[in-house]
Enzyme design. Sequence first.
Site, PDB file in Angstrom:
ATOM      1  CG  HIS A   1      36.282  42.186  40.133  1.00 59.84           C
ATOM      2  ND1 HIS A   1      35.262  41.898  41.089  1.00 59.84           N
ATOM      3  CD2 HIS A   1      36.462  41.509  39.267  1.00 59.84           C
ATOM      4  CE1 HIS A   1      35.042  40.366  40.652  1.00 59.84           C
ATOM      5  NE2 HIS A   1      35.808  40.253  39.735  1.00 59.84           N
TER       6      HIS A   1
ATOM      7  CD  GLU B   1      34.442  42.371  34.772  1.00 62.13           C
ATOM      8  OE1 GLU B   1      34.121  40.956  34.653  1.00 62.13           O
ATOM      9  OE2 GLU B   1      35.679  42.297  35.606  1.00 62.13           O
ATOM     10  CG  HIS B   2      30.906  40.859  38.692  1.00 65.39           C
ATOM     11  ND1 HIS B   2      30.553  39.774  39.323  1.00 65.39           N
ATOM     12  CD2 HIS B   2      32.239  40.806  38.535  1.00 65.39           C
ATOM     13  CE1 HIS B   2      31.357  38.928  39.264  1.00 65.39           C
ATOM     14  NE2 HIS B   2      32.606  39.350  38.677  1.00 65.39           N
TER      15      HIS B   2
ATOM     16  CD  GLU C   1      34.980  36.691  40.664  1.00 69.90           C
ATOM     17  OE1 GLU C   1      35.996  37.251  39.954  1.00 69.90           O
ATOM     18  OE2 GLU C   1      33.763  36.950  40.404  1.00 69.90           O
TER      19      GLU C   1
END
Length: 423
Positions: free
Chosen positions: A66, A69-70, A141
């Site tokens: 993840h 991905e950012h 997040e």
Amino acid sequence: MDELNYTALRETIHHCALPNGLNIYVDVRPEYGKQFAFFATRYGGMDLRFRGEDGEWVDTPQGVAHFLEHKMFDTKDGSALQRMAAQGVDPNAYTTPSMTGYFFEGVQGFEDNLRTLLGFVSQPWFTRSSVEKERGIIGQEIRMCEDDPGHEVYYQLMECMYASHPVRIRVAGTVESIEEITADTLYQCHRAFYRPGNMVLCVAGNVDPQRVADIAQEVLEKEPSTATVSDLGGAEPPETARKYAERAMPVSIPLFEIGFKGDPAPRGEGLRQRLLAELVCDVLFSSSAPLYSRLYEEGLINGSFDSSYDALPGCACLIAGGESRDPKRVLDEVLKEAVRLAREGIEPELWEQLKKAAYGSMVRQLNSMDGTCAELAQAHFDGEDYLSFPQCFQSIERSDAEALLRSWCVEDRAALSVIRPLE
């Protein structure tokens, strides 16, 4: 490129495998004004341990897929996200437990935007300061997700059902785990998983398939590569690890999810098992099913009640949930109904009705370019042919659903996760 023809669906998919190992699928739709491209890697939140370039096993913190991905939209020349948006396309990305996908949709400049997509995904650029900045954003997040009852009731259920499978792990990781992620960690995982042999490119719209392949060959590395091997742990026992878990959060009515732990499908049979399991969900939980009406009339469920089938490498399960003032009673009634259906059989008229509705829904979903590309990508990683679903439907009988009910929907395989209101 080869043509894969599906006469039952009147669909043709163009496919090729490049010398570097990348597989490409193109769904040509000349009647569409938009184009959609989806570039995905077989790498997700549960791939925490993998075999490195030297053959040794590498362990990584939770949340690296993840985090990557950012960071992948960063380039030496600025943000690829902003550059593509300025050209009139809508780029984005997401990470699941088993896959990370990058995509865009637009009506102009397709070839330039495809080069940009393939370029920034295949050529990482990280700095220590940019990683530190992103760590703070991802930490926020994660905290937001931890405050979301719907998010927490799901992962609490996964922790109940699975003893060790990494599906229990939150895709974004934890605030503590992402502290261990450095630029070197990101580069190492990118080298391992973002190589053409571990990826797939799916495109739909009014495009030239050969041009798609040519651009991919132009932009991506030329050396042959293969899929990366991940370690997902040992085989899970059929029974759940725990039967029940609850926690208090600011909800007005208890939120719950019931899970039935299934058997992972053998490779190449995942699509058929998915269709069968989704039909079992409809038979047991849908608004057309007798159980739904009974639970609704008794006030045990409301309109939030829903169900799904979840499957990942090494695991599969049925899930149903929503709001209820008595979740344990709902589970008891579900177990009773599963026993009744397995013993007395599924009503033939209801079965045919649900089967036709499920088939029609899948055919209609082919109108969605993004949905079709994502399904083609996931099917490729699973060793499946997604557009063979008409033949899969034909092979599924009522007796198959009744057998699955007898095997999966039993007390030993059941778990209940509840988010109750604060005192």
